[in-house]
Design a protein around this motif. Structure first.
Motif, short mmCIF file in Angstrom:
data_model
loop_
_atom_site.label_atom_id
_atom_site.label_comp_id
_atom_site.label_asym_id
_atom_site.label_seq_id
_atom_site.Cartn_x
_atom_site.Cartn_y
_atom_site.Cartn_z
N MET A 170 0.90 -1.05 0.04
CA MET A 170 0.15 0.06 -0.10
C MET A 170 0.81 1.34 -0.05
SD MET A 170 -3.32 1.10 0.41
CE MET A 170 -4.07 -0.24 1.45
N ASP A 171 0.81 2.06 -1.05
CA ASP A 171 1.45 3.34 -1.20
C ASP A 171 0.96 4.25 0.01
OD1 ASP A 171 2.97 5.61 -1.93
OD2 ASP A 171 1.74 6.00 -3.54
N LEU A 172 1.49 4.92 0.80
CA LEU A 172 1.32 5.74 1.92
C LEU A 172 0.58 7.09 1.21
CD1 LEU A 172 1.32 6.49 4.80
CD2 LEU A 172 3.55 7.62 4.45
N SER A 173 1.02 7.78 0.24
CA SER A 173 0.72 9.18 -0.31
C SER A 173 -0.15 8.84 -1.60
CB SER A 173 1.64 10.03 -0.39
OG SER A 173 2.37 10.14 0.88
N MET A 174 -1.40 8.97 -1.58
CA MET A 174 -2.25 8.90 -2.68
C MET A 174 -3.31 9.95 -2.74
SD MET A 174 -2.92 4.91 -3.10
CE MET A 174 -3.44 4.47 -1.47
N PRO A 175 -2.89 11.01 -3.29
CA PRO A 175 -3.71 12.39 -3.22
C PRO A 175 -5.28 12.10 -3.69
CG PRO A 175 -2.12 12.62 -5.28
CD PRO A 175 -2.01 11.33 -4.19
#
Length: 216
Positions: free
Chosen positions: A53-58
């Motif tokens: 899971m990517d932490l930063s997804m805007p």
């Protein structure tokens, strides 16, 4: 075979990881998603062993919110947070959200492979430096006697919270931060979810108690 779901907002990153992991005899990338909501849906459909899971997804649900929600629905699924942030704040947030481990995007491929296998077998994965920082942070919380939900917020969400408390409209916040009104609403939704608040007045009251306006 360890079945893996990739959740990252960058298609190039997902494609690169897919090629890398599928080349490993013990790994099978079962699916991919571009943001947290889609990641949760895909995980419920595919029942993967490990979610990267990517932490930063805007856009859509961010990695921390998605991790927290996914662990409620699939508690046996191991989640490995992929991040570019190498500091204790993000590390502590990821563990609080229910992640089994964290790995930097800059980490060698061999470390990623080891991390996947570690969380799959029910272990946590953190590099020695991260473990040291986490222990120091935990001890600091114990001394203070508090676990602050404010730490769950991203820097952008904290900015939005402060501006909401100051009385700015979504449009005015967007203009100040140079983002769209829709993005402001998304950030507002994320921070309300993390803080377990439901109304704008509750956000203002919370910000006042936190001293975000310069006084308590």
């Amino acid at each position: 075979m360890i079945r893996i779901l990739l959740v990252d907002d960058h298609a190039v990153v997902r494609q690169g990881l897919m090629m890398l992991l599928n080349a490993h005899p013990d790994f099978d990338v079962a699916g991919e998603a571009s943001e947290g909501n889609e990641g949760i849906q895909k995980a419920l459909e595919l029942k993967p062993d490990v979610v990267i899971m990517d932490l930063s997804m805007p856009h859509g649900k961010d990695g921390l919110s998605a991790t927290s929600e996914l662990k409620k629905q699939l508690p046996d699924c191991a989640i490995l947070i992929l991040t570019m942030h190498n500091d204790e704040e993000y590390l502590f947030q990821a563990i609080q959200a229910g992640a089994s481990g964290c790995i930097l995007k800059s980490a060698p491929h061999e470390e990623l492979m080891a991390a996947i296998q570690s969380v799959y077998h029910g272990n946590a994965y953190l590099n020695p430096a991260a473990i040291k920082r986490l222990m120091e942070e935990y001890l600091n919380h114990v001394k203070q006697g508090t676990t602050d939900t404010y730490r769950l917020l991203s820097d952008r969400e904290k900015e939005v919270l402060t501006l909401i408390a100051k009385g700015y409209s979504n449009k005015e916040i967007g203009e100040q931060l140079v983002i769209s009104v829709k993005t402001v609403e998304t950030h507002k939704g994320h921070l309300m979810e993390k803080l377990k608040l439901k109304t704008r007045p509750e956000l203002v009251e919370y910000a006042l108690k936190k001293g975000l306006l310069g006084y308590k």
